[in-house]
Design a protein around this motif. Structure first.
Motif, mmCIF file in Angstrom:
data_model
loop_
_atom_site.group_PDB
_atom_site.id
_atom_site.type_symbol
_atom_site.label_atom_id
_atom_site.label_comp_id
_atom_site.label_asym_id
_atom_site.label_seq_id
_atom_site.Cartn_x
_atom_site.Cartn_y
_atom_site.Cartn_z
ATOM 1 N N ALA A 37 106.814 35.097 41.834
ATOM 2 C CA ALA A 37 106.000 36.249 42.237
ATOM 3 C C ALA A 37 106.002 37.305 41.139
ATOM 4 O O ALA A 37 104.956 37.856 40.778
ATOM 5 C CB ALA A 37 106.531 36.835 43.546
ATOM 6 N N ALA A 38 107.183 37.556 40.578
ATOM 7 C CA ALA A 38 107.292 38.579 39.535
ATOM 8 C C ALA A 38 106.658 38.102 38.225
ATOM 9 O O ALA A 38 105.853 38.799 37.613
ATOM 10 C CB ALA A 38 108.771 38.938 39.323
ATOM 11 N N ASP A 39 107.001 36.879 37.793
ATOM 12 C CA ASP A 39 106.587 36.413 36.469
ATOM 13 C C ASP A 39 105.087 36.128 36.396
ATOM 14 O O ASP A 39 104.483 36.238 35.334
ATOM 15 C CB ASP A 39 107.358 35.145 36.085
ATOM 16 N N LEU A 40 104.516 35.688 37.511
ATOM 17 C CA LEU A 40 103.078 35.386 37.516
ATOM 18 C C LEU A 40 102.269 36.590 37.958
ATOM 19 O O LEU A 40 101.051 36.498 38.097
ATOM 20 C CB LEU A 40 102.795 34.204 38.455
ATOM 21 N N ASP A 41 102.942 37.713 38.216
ATOM 22 C CA ASP A 41 102.279 38.907 38.715
ATOM 23 C C ASP A 41 101.412 38.537 39.928
ATOM 24 O O ASP A 41 100.210 38.840 39.969
ATOM 25 C CB ASP A 41 101.435 39.522 37.586
ATOM 26 N N ALA A 42 102.065 37.870 40.876
ATOM 27 C CA ALA A 42 101.338 37.337 42.032
ATOM 28 C C ALA A 42 100.756 38.458 42.875
ATOM 29 O O ALA A 42 101.276 39.575 42.915
ATOM 30 C CB ALA A 42 102.272 36.477 42.889
ATOM 31 N N ASP A 43 99.653 38.147 43.559
ATOM 32 C CA ASP A 43 99.035 39.121 44.449
ATOM 33 C C ASP A 43 99.602 39.041 45.854
ATOM 34 O O ASP A 43 99.654 40.049 46.550
ATOM 35 C CB ASP A 43 97.521 38.872 44.484
ATOM 36 N N ARG A 44 100.013 37.821 46.250
ATOM 37 C CA ARG A 44 100.493 37.638 47.613
ATOM 38 C C ARG A 44 101.569 36.562 47.638
ATOM 39 O O ARG A 44 101.473 35.567 46.930
ATOM 40 C CB ARG A 44 99.380 37.184 48.553
ATOM 41 N N VAL A 45 102.544 36.778 48.500
ATOM 42 C CA VAL A 45 103.582 35.775 48.735
ATOM 43 C C VAL A 45 103.586 35.442 50.223
ATOM 44 O O VAL A 45 103.519 36.344 51.053
ATOM 45 C CB VAL A 45 104.975 36.304 48.315
ATOM 46 N N GLY A 46 103.670 34.166 50.526
ATOM 47 C CA GLY A 46 103.802 33.745 51.923
ATOM 48 C C GLY A 46 105.047 32.911 52.108
ATOM 49 O O GLY A 46 105.301 32.007 51.323
ATOM 50 N N LEU A 47 105.827 33.250 53.108
ATOM 51 C CA LEU A 47 107.002 32.435 53.455
ATOM 52 C C LEU A 47 106.751 31.821 54.811
ATOM 53 O O LEU A 47 106.777 32.522 55.831
ATOM 54 C CB LEU A 47 108.257 33.295 53.541
ATOM 55 N N CYS A 48 106.504 30.529 54.810
ATOM 56 C CA CYS A 48 106.311 29.838 56.070
ATOM 57 C C CYS A 48 107.669 29.379 56.585
ATOM 58 O O CYS A 48 108.357 28.586 55.947
ATOM 59 C CB CYS A 48 105.377 28.647 55.892
#
Lengths: 252, 252
Positions: B164-175
């Motif tokens: 999430a940090a390294d790819l500068d992600a927009d959204r994280v989902g934890l299923c």
């Protein structure tokens, strides 16, 4: 004292039969590696192994028209090539594990990438940490993600050259089907210090020919500046024991 | 628009039975991913998947006494953990490939390393290049080489936070197996903006508990600054469609 040893694809597989291991040669290679690295006073520490594709990777790459420069955006084609190489890598690892060689796999599809110019990056930290912890990293020719190309081919030879440079290796060994670089009479050339020495009998080296013939191997090995030996499968033990079998290639 | 989705190990495996996939949940998850990423106008581009170990990795790690901090120098123990995770990863990949999801595996044992402080490096170039070429990288909890420790555990949760940090992600989902972060009455907390909001019902978070409970997950997700959602398996499609199922965790 880092040693990089490549087991050629045509050494450990039967090139004429798809996805077939050369059981005798692979067993002998595993015996030689085990004799050198296992036990209280190993002849070789910090060994990195690389193996080629032989009759596993190459037919799939050819079928899908994938080379080191031309990739595929079809995940099925990429997984075909990768899957065949995983099968061969498992065969190599199992022979090593049976002999107590602490080998761990490093699959380039997971660990490497090419940028748009084809320049390779890979998880060198992983290889270095494995060495530092006493493991034997085992890399192999594989598919590699390639910016603008999808997945292209990464050859074992290209890996050897990069590992030699990045790990500041002391010695490189290329175990081939021939006992060394051969002159026009079929005799082993004992030493090569510059490409001009052998140009007459190896012919020209096309720079794009990274999976290719002996000329390309010799040229890139000379460029690394790391002493290298090209030898046949019966000389692996001699090489790992510190000897100089086959042809010594050293530009220094 | 990078999305990181983690499929919890207890979602896709049957925790009570060693090395058993939860066929129904895994199939539904693969259907939801395929619906979101395959086709001419996908709801989600640049998707990175991560899965946990569930009944595959965990029993082997426990048997060998290997944790995220304590490693093993025994290659057989390392290969036990890694081999179980490869089997689960193959099960996940095959369900995705059957649905034309262009998934490629990224095995952390091949691609990552920890230094002596436990700090993780990994082949982020590989993940980024896969995304750029339209593939779906699939990472997973695994063994990881660890300076001074041999091979330790890298959890799916730790990977999610780093990706999430390294790819500068927009959204994280934890299923997860639960429909969100639950309060003391078992109701889903709709939003968490700071750890103090939930300290009372999640309890403290031990910083070393990286494979552990919800408290640790919430705390590290808050630290990334990337908006995250915790939801159950029936909400994967809603999340990938841009919705906000379960609990939204956002420190911004």
């Amino acid at each position: 004292m880092v040693t990089v040893l490549k087991l050629g694809g045509s050494v450990i597989t039967r090139k004429e039969r798809p996805e077939t291991v050369d059981e005798r040669t692979l067993t002998e290679a595993a015996d030689a590696v085990a004799a050198a690295v296992v036990g209280p006073d190993p002849a070789t520490s910090d060994l990195v192994l690389v193996h080629g594709g032989g009759s596993f990777g190459h037919p799939h790459a050819k079928e899908h028209g994938v080379t080191t420069a031309e990739g595929t955006s079809d995940f099925r084609a990429a997984m075909d090539i990768h899957g065949a190489m995983l099968t061969l890598n498992e065969a190599v690892l199992s022979r090593l594990h049976d002999r107590n060689v602490p080998a761990l796999p490093v699959h380039p599809l997971s660990a490497a990438a090419r940028d748009e110019d084809g320049t390779l990056s890979y998880a060198v930290d992983t290889v270095e940490t494995m060495l530092g912890e006493g493991f034997v990293p085992v890399l192999h020719g594989d598919g590699v993600v390639h910016a603008g190309e999808g997945v292209s081919v990464l050859s074992g030879d290209e890996l050897v050259v990069r590992l030699a440079a990045d790990l500041d290796a002391d010695r490189v060994g290329l175990c081939s089907t021939v006992p060394g670089v051969l002159d026009l009479d079929g005799a082993v050339v004992p030493e090569i210090g510059a490409f001009e020495d052998v140009h007459d009998y190896l012919g020209g080296s096309d720079a794009t020919d990274v999976t290719g013939g002996m000329a390309g191997k010799v040229r890139t090995l000379l460029e690394t500046g790391v002493p290298a030996h090209v030898f046949g499968p019966d000389a692996i033990d001699e090489f790992l024991d510190g000897g100089s079998p086959g042809t010594r290639i050293d530009s220094r």
